[in-house]
Write a protein that holds these residues in place. Structure first.
Motif, mmCIF file in Angstrom:
data_model
loop_
_atom_site.group_PDB
_atom_site.id
_atom_site.type_symbol
_atom_site.label_atom_id
_atom_site.label_comp_id
_atom_site.label_asym_id
_atom_site.label_seq_id
_atom_site.Cartn_x
_atom_site.Cartn_y
_atom_site.Cartn_z
ATOM 1 N N ILE A 32 3.849 -74.746 21.563
ATOM 2 C CA ILE A 32 3.045 -74.296 22.870
ATOM 3 C C ILE A 32 3.924 -74.979 24.125
ATOM 4 N N GLY A 33 4.163 -76.067 23.838
ATOM 5 C CA GLY A 33 5.008 -76.948 25.028
ATOM 6 C C GLY A 33 6.199 -76.268 25.206
ATOM 7 N N SER A 91 8.804 -84.500 32.949
ATOM 8 C CA SER A 91 7.788 -85.096 32.016
ATOM 9 C C SER A 91 7.803 -84.845 30.750
ATOM 10 N N ARG A 92 8.025 -83.571 30.229
ATOM 11 C CA ARG A 92 8.449 -83.370 28.817
ATOM 12 C C ARG A 92 9.352 -84.248 28.387
ATOM 13 N N HIS A 93 10.565 -84.217 28.950
ATOM 14 C CA HIS A 93 11.652 -84.718 28.397
ATOM 15 C C HIS A 93 11.696 -86.502 28.527
ATOM 16 N N LEU A 94 10.794 -87.298 29.030
ATOM 17 C CA LEU A 94 10.646 -88.435 29.396
ATOM 18 C C LEU A 94 11.696 -88.843 30.534
ATOM 19 N N LEU A 95 11.953 -88.222 31.547
ATOM 20 C CA LEU A 95 13.122 -88.495 32.244
ATOM 21 C C LEU A 95 12.306 -89.166 33.592
ATOM 22 N N HIS A 96 11.166 -89.253 33.740
ATOM 23 C CA HIS A 96 10.779 -89.941 34.984
ATOM 24 C C HIS A 96 11.054 -91.515 34.749
ATOM 25 N N ILE A 97 11.313 -91.945 36.036
ATOM 26 C CA ILE A 97 11.642 -93.519 36.189
ATOM 27 C C ILE A 97 10.397 -94.165 35.669
ATOM 28 N N VAL A 150 1.535 -65.133 54.847
ATOM 29 C CA VAL A 150 1.025 -65.030 53.581
ATOM 30 C C VAL A 150 0.128 -66.337 53.571
ATOM 31 N N SER A 151 -0.676 -66.319 52.576
ATOM 32 C CA SER A 151 -1.632 -67.682 52.379
ATOM 33 C C SER A 151 -0.616 -68.858 51.987
ATOM 34 N N LEU A 152 -1.086 -70.041 52.693
ATOM 35 C CA LEU A 152 -0.131 -71.054 52.313
ATOM 36 C C LEU A 152 -0.593 -71.657 50.948
ATOM 37 N N ALA A 153 -1.708 -71.050 50.269
ATOM 38 C CA ALA A 153 -2.191 -71.399 49.120
ATOM 39 C C ALA A 153 -1.049 -70.914 48.078
ATOM 40 N N LEU A 154 -0.528 -70.085 48.381
ATOM 41 C CA LEU A 154 0.411 -69.401 47.443
ATOM 42 C C LEU A 154 1.829 -70.726 47.366
ATOM 43 N N PHE A 155 1.903 -71.103 48.397
ATOM 44 C CA PHE A 155 3.116 -72.195 48.001
ATOM 45 C C PHE A 155 2.546 -73.641 47.563
ATOM 46 N N TYR A 156 1.340 -73.805 47.864
ATOM 47 C CA TYR A 156 0.767 -75.114 47.655
ATOM 48 C C TYR A 156 0.245 -75.167 46.220
ATOM 49 N N ALA A 157 -0.024 -74.009 45.511
ATOM 50 C CA ALA A 157 -0.563 -74.040 44.257
ATOM 51 C C ALA A 157 0.377 -74.547 43.269
ATOM 52 N N ALA A 158 1.642 -75.199 43.747
ATOM 53 C CA ALA A 158 2.554 -75.667 42.835
ATOM 54 C C ALA A 158 1.940 -77.164 42.440
ATOM 55 N N LEU A 159 1.085 -77.698 43.188
ATOM 56 C CA LEU A 159 0.449 -79.075 42.822
ATOM 57 C C LEU A 159 -0.439 -78.886 41.671
ATOM 58 N N PRO A 160 -1.483 -78.062 41.723
ATOM 59 C CA PRO A 160 -2.455 -78.120 40.533
ATOM 60 C C PRO A 160 -1.649 -77.373 39.296
ATOM 61 N N VAL A 161 -0.619 -76.717 39.484
ATOM 62 C CA VAL A 161 -0.040 -75.969 38.385
ATOM 63 C C VAL A 161 0.945 -76.886 37.714
ATOM 64 N N SER A 162 1.785 -77.746 38.519
ATOM 65 C CA SER A 162 2.592 -78.826 37.922
ATOM 66 C C SER A 162 1.768 -80.099 37.323
ATOM 67 N N GLY A 163 0.726 -80.388 37.846
ATOM 68 C CA GLY A 163 -0.377 -81.214 37.301
ATOM 69 C C GLY A 163 -0.984 -80.841 36.118
ATOM 70 N N ILE A 165 0.537 -78.962 33.786
ATOM 71 C CA ILE A 165 1.679 -78.758 32.753
ATOM 72 C C ILE A 165 2.041 -80.521 32.577
ATOM 73 N N MET A 166 2.184 -81.303 33.397
ATOM 74 C CA MET A 166 2.233 -82.424 33.092
ATOM 75 C C MET A 166 1.144 -83.202 32.348
ATOM 76 N N ILE A 167 -0.031 -82.830 32.562
ATOM 77 C CA ILE A 167 -1.292 -83.228 31.691
ATOM 78 C C ILE A 167 -0.846 -82.931 30.396
ATOM 79 N N TYR A 168 -0.575 -81.833 30.091
ATOM 80 C CA TYR A 168 -0.484 -81.154 28.826
ATOM 81 C C TYR A 168 0.608 -81.958 28.040
ATOM 82 N N TYR A 169 1.667 -82.283 28.655
ATOM 83 C CA TYR A 169 2.725 -82.997 27.683
ATOM 84 C C TYR A 169 2.401 -84.424 27.723
ATOM 85 N N THR A 170 1.768 -84.968 28.777
ATOM 86 C CA THR A 170 1.408 -86.312 28.343
ATOM 87 C C THR A 170 0.265 -86.605 27.471
#
Length: 230
Positions: A32-33, A91-97, A150-163, A165-170
């Protein structure tokens, strides 16, 4: 089933079966990942191209005395998606400092405990980040961009979406640390070519050293360079 009262042979068989089940679950989660990672990388490529086109296009048009009014705002918003998707893929490839000095000093069960503890703390922080990102995104729904209507929520949705994904990988890495003692580092596509290049480069250096009497190793610019003196 109370495994503590089982005879030792039956207990070992039970643990073996449970381990096989957990290994199968982790393998399914990795599949799935893979799908999530593919979608995230494609989206990351699209946002990166869009960012380059907006910035470079705006720069070129200024030479001709014209501009794209929406380019600056668009590049700022698309940069948010590019950054957050890149963080999720890393996050999936363990590349964060990370500061692993303490973990490297530990061995055996102590090291495994430290890795599990680090993942639990990271999961807690990611959950807070995702919730905060979701609340901020919802708060931006009625707001429109200055030049992009357009609504700014369309751009800031990157925050919960990426969060998410990182929760799943972690979470998958946490299961691996519990079951195997350490999470598997998944190589990035193209890493095999980098390893081949490094191997060829090392062979070249060794061959040069063997053929020369005087040899100097220069580490300037972060590269290992060899210069032969005659």
């Amino acid at each position: 089933m109370n495994y503590r009262v089982l005879p030792e042979p039956v207990f070992r068989e039970y643990i073996y079966k449970e381990g096989r089940k957990m290994a199968g679950l982790i393998e399914k989660l990795h599949k799935i990942g893979d799908v999530i990672n593919t979608v995230a990388r494609v989206a990351l490529g699209v946002t990166s191209i869009a960012l380059c086109v907006a910035v470079i296009g705006q720069f070129i048009l200024r030479w001709f005395g014209t501009t794209m009014p929406w380019a600056t705002e668009f590049s700022c918003y698309i940069f948010v998606w590019t950054t957050m998707l890149g963080s999720a893929v890393a996050s999936r490839h363990l590349l964060h400092i990370g500061v692993d000095m303490v973990i490297n000093l530990c061995h055996g069960k102590t090291r495994q405990f430290m890795l599990v503890l680090a993942d639990v703390i990271l999961l807690f922080a990611l959950v807070l980040f995702t919730i905060s990102g979701w609340n901020y995104t919802v708060a931006q729904i009625p707001h429109l961009g200055t030049t992009i209507k357009v609504s700014l929520a369309l751009f800031y949705a990157a925050l919960p979406v990426s969060g998410l994904i990182m929760i799943y990988y972690t979470f998958v890495q946490l299961l691996e640390n519990i079951c195997y003692g350490e999470a598997k580092k998944i190589p990035l596509p193209g890493d095999e070519y980098v390893q081949q290049y490094n191997f060829i480069w090392k062979l070249f250096l060794v061959s040069c050293i063997r053929r020369s009497d005087c040899f100097c190793i220069d580490r300037s610019d972060g590269l290992l360079c060899a210069f032969k003196y005659r």
